[in-house]
Design a protein around this motif. Structure first.
Motif, PDB file in Angstrom:
ATOM      1  N   PHE A   1     -33.432  14.591  -1.116  1.00 61.17           N
ATOM      2  CA  PHE A   1     -34.623  13.941  -0.545  1.00 61.17           C
ATOM      3  C   PHE A   1     -34.509  12.448  -0.847  1.00 61.17           C
ATOM      4  O   PHE A   1     -33.752  12.042  -1.734  1.00 61.17           O
TER       5      PHE A   1
ATOM      6  N   ASP B   1     -38.297   3.033 -11.985  1.00 59.06           N
ATOM      7  CA  ASP B   1     -39.705   3.259 -12.323  1.00 59.06           C
ATOM      8  C   ASP B   1     -40.520   2.164 -11.642  1.00 59.06           C
ATOM      9  O   ASP B   1     -40.257   0.972 -11.845  1.00 59.06           O
TER      10      ASP B   1
ATOM     11  N   TYR C   1     -43.843  12.003 -11.390  1.00 59.30           N
ATOM     12  CA  TYR C   1     -42.634  11.946 -12.212  1.00 59.30           C
ATOM     13  C   TYR C   1     -41.478  12.600 -11.463  1.00 59.30           C
ATOM     14  O   TYR C   1     -41.690  13.337 -10.497  1.00 59.30           O
ATOM     15  N   ALA C   2     -40.289  12.342 -11.957  1.00 63.68           N
ATOM     16  CA  ALA C   2     -39.130  13.030 -11.404  1.00 63.68           C
ATOM     17  C   ALA C   2     -39.381  14.529 -11.512  1.00 63.68           C
ATOM     18  O   ALA C   2     -39.891  15.005 -12.517  1.00 63.68           O
ATOM     19  N   GLY C   3     -39.049  15.252 -10.445  1.00 65.65           N
ATOM     20  CA  GLY C   3     -39.216  16.699 -10.458  1.00 65.65           C
ATOM     21  C   GLY C   3     -40.506  17.162  -9.793  1.00 65.65           C
ATOM     22  O   GLY C   3     -40.697  18.352  -9.581  1.00 65.65           O
ATOM     23  N   PHE C   4     -41.367  16.217  -9.450  1.00 67.77           N
ATOM     24  CA  PHE C   4     -42.643  16.583  -8.827  1.00 67.77           C
ATOM     25  C   PHE C   4     -42.863  15.805  -7.547  1.00 67.77           C
ATOM     26  O   PHE C   4     -42.419  14.661  -7.432  1.00 67.77           O
ATOM     27  N   CYS C   5     -43.599  16.414  -6.579  1.00 69.69           N
ATOM     28  CA  CYS C   5     -43.896  15.722  -5.330  1.00 69.69           C
ATOM     29  C   CYS C   5     -45.344  15.233  -5.367  1.00 69.69           C
ATOM     30  O   CYS C   5     -46.192  15.871  -6.005  1.00 69.69           O
TER      31      CYS C   5
ATOM     32  N   ARG D   1     -47.635   5.458  -8.003  1.00 73.82           N
ATOM     33  CA  ARG D   1     -46.725   5.106  -9.086  1.00 73.82           C
ATOM     34  C   ARG D   1     -45.696   6.229  -9.222  1.00 73.82           C
ATOM     35  O   ARG D   1     -46.045   7.412  -9.147  1.00 73.82           O
TER      36      ARG D   1
ATOM     37  N   MET E   1     -41.700   7.539 -11.080  1.00 70.48           N
ATOM     38  CA  MET E   1     -40.636   7.325 -12.064  1.00 70.48           C
ATOM     39  C   MET E   1     -39.275   7.531 -11.380  1.00 70.48           C
ATOM     40  O   MET E   1     -39.188   8.188 -10.346  1.00 70.48           O
TER      41      MET E   1
ATOM     42  N   PRO F   1     -39.427  11.865  -5.808  1.00 69.19           N
ATOM     43  CA  PRO F   1     -39.320  11.768  -4.342  1.00 69.19           C
ATOM     44  C   PRO F   1     -40.242  10.667  -3.812  1.00 69.19           C
ATOM     45  O   PRO F   1     -41.339  10.469  -4.334  1.00 69.19           O
TER      46      PRO F   1
ATOM     47  N   ASP G   1     -37.639  17.176 -16.028  1.00 66.81           N
ATOM     48  CA  ASP G   1     -38.387  18.141 -15.212  1.00 66.81           C
ATOM     49  C   ASP G   1     -37.784  18.321 -13.828  1.00 66.81           C
ATOM     50  O   ASP G   1     -38.085  19.284 -13.133  1.00 66.81           O
ATOM     51  N   GLU G   2     -36.936  17.374 -13.405  1.00 66.12           N
ATOM     52  CA  GLU G   2     -36.397  17.452 -12.056  1.00 66.12           C
ATOM     53  C   GLU G   2     -35.168  18.366 -11.967  1.00 66.12           C
ATOM     54  O   GLU G   2     -34.682  18.663 -10.875  1.00 66.12           O
TER      55      GLU G   2
ATOM     56  N   GLY H   1     -38.301  18.137  -4.632  1.00 66.44           N
ATOM     57  CA  GLY H   1     -38.336  17.188  -5.744  1.00 66.44           C
ATOM     58  C   GLY H   1     -37.317  17.483  -6.832  1.00 66.44           C
ATOM     59  O   GLY H   1     -37.161  16.691  -7.758  1.00 66.44           O
ATOM     60  N   LYS H   2     -36.623  18.627  -6.749  1.00 69.89           N
ATOM     61  CA  LYS H   2     -35.678  19.009  -7.801  1.00 69.89           C
ATOM     62  C   LYS H   2     -34.239  18.702  -7.382  1.00 69.89           C
ATOM     63  O   LYS H   2     -33.916  18.649  -6.189  1.00 69.89           O
TER      64      LYS H   2
ATOM     65  N   SER I   1     -34.689   6.103 -20.557  1.00 72.98           N
ATOM     66  CA  SER I   1     -34.979   4.840 -19.886  1.00 72.98           C
ATOM     67  C   SER I   1     -36.351   4.327 -20.357  1.00 72.98           C
ATOM     68  O   SER I   1     -36.743   4.585 -21.495  1.00 72.98           O
ATOM     69  N   VAL I   2     -37.033   3.611 -19.496  1.00 70.19           N
ATOM     70  CA  VAL I   2     -38.294   2.993 -19.921  1.00 70.19           C
ATOM     71  C   VAL I   2     -39.515   3.686 -19.330  1.00 70.19           C
ATOM     72  O   VAL I   2     -40.638   3.230 -19.498  1.00 70.19           O
ATOM     73  N   GLY I   3     -39.294   4.807 -18.645  1.00 69.96           N
ATOM     74  CA  GLY I   3     -40.408   5.475 -17.961  1.00 69.96           C
ATOM     75  C   GLY I   3     -41.333   6.181 -18.941  1.00 69.96           C
ATOM     76  O   GLY I   3     -41.043   6.306 -20.131  1.00 69.96           O
ATOM     77  N   LYS I   4     -42.460   6.645 -18.412  1.00 65.25           N
ATOM     78  CA  LYS I   4     -43.480   7.308 -19.231  1.00 65.25           C
ATOM     79  C   LYS I   4     -42.963   8.598 -19.840  1.00 65.25           C
ATOM     80  O   LYS I   4     -43.488   9.076 -20.828  1.00 65.25           O
ATOM     81  N   LYS I   5     -41.950   9.202 -19.209  1.00 60.39           N
ATOM     82  CA  LYS I   5     -41.444  10.479 -19.695  1.00 60.39           C
ATOM     83  C   LYS I   5     -40.093  10.310 -20.401  1.00 60.39           C
ATOM     84  O   LYS I   5     -39.358  11.276 -20.558  1.00 60.39           O
ATOM     85  N   ASP I   6     -39.774   9.097 -20.763  1.00 54.84           N
ATOM     86  CA  ASP I   6     -38.528   8.874 -21.499  1.00 54.84           C
ATOM     87  C   ASP I   6     -38.799   9.031 -22.987  1.00 54.84           C
ATOM     88  O   ASP I   6     -39.068   8.075 -23.704  1.00 54.84           O
TER      89      ASP I   6
END
Lengths: 405, 405
Positions: A49, A55, A82-86, A98, A100, A104, B188-189, B200-201, B255-260
């Motif tokens: 995708f 970010d 976040y990565a992994g979510f739509c 916003r 990350m 997607p 999560d991706e 998204g995965k 990295s610098v993201g919220k989930k890093d």
């Protein structure tokens, strides 16, 4: 039975009798260093995708037309993903989502701005430059497109290939087989290296050479133990060895002595006797037969002779079976580094070390004493010097053909 | 914690923190491709005794002084022995013992005549030529002498080396360790390639790249699975991974993201935080820490970035541990085959294919699109082109330094 035949004839006979083993379907994690038996095309786009390479915030480039460093454009941040979510929402005029790295691109958005280049306040993000449509987007399929050819048949699967196959979700691949090669060591003089050496006995070194070499050639070696020189024992052990292997290698018992029983055993078993003795030195007393469509290759009991014959006659068969025919036994012309004082009535192979000085290949004879009993000449060698039959002694600087091993 | 450091500084820090793992004692059959951690000397002569290189008769050369093709000398055959057995009798004046290839030379005898050159009749063998003492004898220790140095520390054990070690009865060898390297994939991706891809995965390709590469570098990779971006889960999974590995590699979350979250997790665990981010492209967001004397190397979640950083920073550590420091990451100067149009503010590594035209090394940029998301550029590559920081675009024909991988 053919006797004392030419090397090329022996090779041709073995090629004709090389078993055709089925391809294997192997899970990707286990196929390291296997060879592809099929072309691979991608069944998906990779990335699957459009996604964000950073970010930041996804928005419509059109909304940034009036932005500049003095006058920011403010967009309402309607969601965070976040990565992994739509995203659940769609980006519309005046809004942003916003996201990350790896997330997607939400519906409606056509560009992404780096978080560090924005100011976020009270649910709004402020942008200070004009964006073009599709700026900062990793496109669906930009790495690999659905349907694209990825790897060709006969490719060796190393880490790069395996990583790319994983990225397109390739769970199993069809690869060339990894043949089970049994090794039956024969001879009353042999003892296992686990045992104590008693008078008249020697350690069974051929087993170790052959086992390791078979691993190097991507086969599964199976140690079938040591059998004494007794016709009934040999018959049973060969039958057992054949039942567990795709190809059976025996060592010992193939010369002209009173205890050279392998030929008799194979004749009694009703095998097709292919040939006995090849006009090469060392390794002349090789005997090859075929039973139930399986090859039995009986090498000399002498380790140095056995490994030379193995390299010249058996390696090519295994390369064919394992899909590595293009990588096996390359030939190179090289300058001989020192004199070789023996005449060669039959075709002779001596161990050498090939190196390059700039463009020039030079081959060094590994050790002057390369008698049948001298296994240590194999150390540091990386090739065999192929000396034609009826050759005079060779001189330093002469061009010789070498076979890389 | 150090941040955004120079590559050479990062290398030095990792070198200092490389764990010192104990040597392993491995049985010879299992030590293929391991590296010797000790010098090896032979504890025996090989051959262990004087032996016959052919099927024939052992006798005293003195007894053949009067022999010629018209007048044979007749010797009484007093015994017959095979390889693996010793004679019970002693050869004395006028007698001979029949023996087969590999049999020990009987006491009293000092030469061997080939069976085909004799006539046997009524218990006597007739000889038609004069022999010299020690003719046709394979001498004790002629291949390897007791006490002789055989192989040096740091030698890679391939089939030739293993065969020679077997010939001297070397049961076990001390080798450099094969480290257990855990791989914990985070994000999560990520989905396993065994699963269906949902929106998204993406597939977890880094695991496959790293597992195969670790096998190529003679390590034991251990798949620690995929962990989602959750601080408690990550903490547990990292603790578990560390307990099962000598070195732990994680991917993602640096990295610098919220989930890093990896940095936070390691800080909470009380790890020694070595550095975060290295001034290279790709792969800048690497994070390294140390807990209970074990290294935790946290690579980018981006596969192309992760494998580049792995090669430049992790490969040298593993080469050190496995005894292969002399074989790793050789550098070569090569001519660039095409223009490279990007400026490089930080030190940049791009994938290339090195080949030789005669003496001249030429490097081809594998694929022009080497963005972070482009894993397929690894196919067919065999080196990384090392572009210094603050470089202008590169021109075709320019000399560049490449690192062989």
């Amino acid at each position: 039975m053919l006797e004392f035949i030419d090397l090329e004839e022996a090779k041709a006979i073995l090629k004709t009798n090389t078993p055709s083993l089925p391809k294997e379907e192997v899970s990707l994690i286990d196929c390291h260093q296997r060879v592809l038996a099929e072309d691979i095309f991608s069944e998906i786009n990779q990335p699957p995708f459009n996604r964000s390479p950073l970010d930041g915030y996804a928005f419509r480039a059109e909304d940034s037309i009036l932005a500049n460093k003095d006058n920011g454009v403010r967009l309402k941040v309607i969601e965070e993903i976040y990565a992994g979510f739509c995203a659940n929402k769609e980006v519309t005029e005046g809004t942003a989502i916003r996201l990350m790295t790896g997330a997607p691109i939400p519906k409606g958005a056509n560009c992404v701005i780096k978080q560090e280049d924005t100011v976020f306040k009270d649910g709004f993000v402020e942008i200070f430059s004009k964006f073009s449509p599709w700026q900062n987007i990793c496109f669906q399929g930009e790495d690999i497109k659905k349907g694209q050819p990825i790897l060709e048949k006969d490719t060796v699967l190393n880490s790069n290939e395996i990583g790319v196959l994983a990225s397109i979700g390739c769970k199993n691949v069809s690869v060339y087989p990894k043949p089970k090669v049994g090794i039956l060591s024969t001879g009353d003089e042999l003892v296992s290296i686990e045992e104590q050496l008693s008078p008249g006995k020697i350690y069974n070194s051929s087993l170790y050479c052959l086992c390791s070499r078979l691993k190097e050639l991507h086969c599964n070696p199976i140690d079938m133990g040591i059998a004494g020189d007794d016709i009934d024992t040999l018959t049973e052990r060969i039958k057992c060895g054949l039942s567990k292997s795709d190809i059976l290698i025996t060592t010992g018992g193939v010369s002209v002595g009173k205890k050279d029983l392998i030929k008799d055993v194979m004749k009694n078993l009703g095998a097709d006797l292919l040939f006995w003795k090849v006009a090469i030195k060392p390794g002349s007393p090789i005997f090859c037969s075929c039973l139930n469509n399986k090859l039995i290759i009986s090498l000399s009991g002498n380790p140095a002779a056995a490994i030379t014959t193995f390299e010249i006659l058996v390696h090519p068969i295994l390369a064919e079976i394992t899909g590595r025919r293009n990588f096996a036994l390359h030939k190179v012309n090289a300058l001989l580094k020192q004199d070789f004082n023996k005449k060669s009535k039959v075709r002779r192979f001596i161990r050498g070390t090939l190196s390059y000085s700039g463009d020039t290949a030079i081959v060094d004879i590994t050790k002057s004493n390369q008698g049948n009993g001298i296994l240590s000449s194999s150390l540091n060698s990386n090739c065999l010097i192929d000396i034609p039959p009826n050759s005079s002694p060779l001189s330093k600087g002469q061009v010789v053909q070498v076979v890389l091993i």
